[in-house]
Enzyme design. Structure first.
Site, PDB file in Angstrom:
ATOM      1  N   CYS A 184     106.094 -32.140  16.653  1.00  0.00           N
ATOM      2  CA  CYS A 184     105.441 -31.767  17.911  1.00  0.00           C
ATOM      3  C   CYS A 184     104.956 -30.329  17.947  1.00  0.00           C
ATOM      4  O   CYS A 184     104.175 -29.971  18.817  1.00  0.00           O
ATOM      5  CB  CYS A 184     106.356 -32.051  19.087  1.00  0.00           C
ATOM      6  N   HIS A 219     109.116 -40.299  22.885  1.00  0.00           N
ATOM      7  CA  HIS A 219     107.830 -40.664  22.264  1.00  0.00           C
ATOM      8  C   HIS A 219     108.041 -41.614  21.091  1.00  0.00           C
ATOM      9  O   HIS A 219     109.128 -41.650  20.501  1.00  0.00           O
ATOM     10  CB  HIS A 219     107.170 -39.401  21.694  1.00  0.00           C
TER      11      HIS A 219
HETATM   12  C1  CIR Z   1     108.245 -32.590  27.034  1.00  0.00           C
HETATM   13  O1  CIR Z   1     109.126 -33.217  27.602  1.00  0.00           O
HETATM   14  O2  CIR Z   1     107.067 -32.869  27.161  1.00  0.00           O
HETATM   15  C2  CIR Z   1     108.648 -31.412  26.175  1.00  0.00           C
HETATM   16  N1  CIR Z   1     109.778 -30.759  26.734  1.00  0.00           N
HETATM   17  C3  CIR Z   1     108.942 -31.867  24.771  1.00  0.00           C
HETATM   18  C4  CIR Z   1     107.751 -32.458  24.090  1.00  0.00           C
HETATM   19  C5  CIR Z   1     108.014 -32.837  22.679  1.00  0.00           C
HETATM   20  N2  CIR Z   1     106.838 -33.370  22.112  1.00  0.00           N
HETATM   21  C6  CIR Z   1     106.805 -34.138  21.032  1.00  0.00           C
HETATM   22  O3  CIR Z   1     107.837 -34.474  20.492  1.00  0.00           O
HETATM   23  N3  CIR Z   1     105.629 -34.567  20.628  1.00  0.00           N
END
Ligand code: CIR
Length: 258
Positions: free
Chosen positions: A247, A160
């Site tokens: 997140c 991201h």
């Molecule tokens: C994903 O791949 O969507 C989750 N395992 C990790 C998401 C992390 N989200 C973020 O950094 N905003």
């Protein structure tokens, strides 16, 4: 005053989406206690923590940031780029409903909140594997009436935009220069991470305090030398699921009562 929406760690966290990391064993008990410590840290900084209903069947639900983009006037419920994560939005929407009018990203648009970095009225959005042009365009149309300008940023090599760049203090961006173009964030001072710590560009700014992973001492030193106050937290198990500190919450600014 700020509210942070969080969501409990699912017991099946180890079935999470993974893009850049190999799947390794995750100690879920430890992830749960790290997440509780993170919530306590938020509370100690004066933030009211409100948990969305647990979603035990959704491995990535703890990473609430991806499900909504909140500004003062509106909350935009996303359509996460990973199909397995699309059902996460309902439980977060139920909480956001109490604080903001809602809008939605619709198919074929996709958008993850982790790609959205708002600095004042400028909203930088990562054009990543998770957020597409249609999603970015819809976000632009939803926010334009309130005077926000949406600026796409090409993100390469990471999940991201906020894996590559976050606000570390007013006017200062912490960046991994390998993952975002040099011309991104005009007018902002940039502080580069230590290259030996590629995942170190994600910090969560609460007032003047930066919530920051314990795992990046070299970059932490750079931050402290630059005068940034840092509060560290161990999020090592969540990091195995490609999660970091922004997140695990959605911040909502509430107007002070007069
Ligand atoms: C994903 O791949 O969507 C989750 N395992 C990790 C998401 C992390 N989200 C973020 O950094 N905003």
């Amino acid at each position: 005053m700020q509210i942070a929406i969080t969501r409990p760690v699912s017991k099946i966290l180890s079935q999470c989406e993974l893009t850049h990391l190999p799947r390794v064993r995750i100690d879920v008990g430890r992830a749960i206690s790290q997440h509780e410590t993170y919530e306590k840290l938020l509370k100690s900084l004066g933030v009211e923590v409100r948990r969305a209903a647990a979603a035990p069947e959704m491995p990535d639900a703890v990473f609430v940031e991806d499900t909504a983009v909140v500004v003062d006037e509106l909350a935009v419920i996303t359509r996460p780029g990973a199909e397995s994560r699309r059902e996460e939005t309902a439980g977060v929407e139920a909480v956001l409903h109490d604080y903001r009018p809602l809008a939605r990203i619709e198919a074929p648009g996709t958008l993850d909140g982790g790609d959205v970095l708002r600095i004042g009225r400028t909203v930088y959005v990562g054009r990543s594997a998770r957020s597409n042009d249609a999603g970015i365009g819809q976000l632009r149309r939803n926010l334009a009436p309130y005077g926000y300008q949406v600026e796409p940023v090409v993100v390469e090599g990471c999940l991201h935009l906020k894996s590559a760049a976050t606000l570390a203090a007013e006017g200062l961006i912490l960046v991994n220069p390998r993952w975002v173009p040099a011309e991104a964030f005009p007018g902002m001072e940039r502080l580069e991470i230590d290259p030996r710590e590629p995942m170190a560009a994600n910090g969560l700014l609460i007032g003047k305090m930066l919530i920051y992973p314990e795992a990046f001492p070299r970059t932490r030193e750079r931050l402290e030398k630059r005068g940034i106050k840092v509060a560290t937290v161990d999020v090592s198990e969540l990091a195995k699921a490609e999660g970091a500190v922004t997140c695990c919450c959605i911040l909502i600014d509430l107007a002070e009562p007069v």
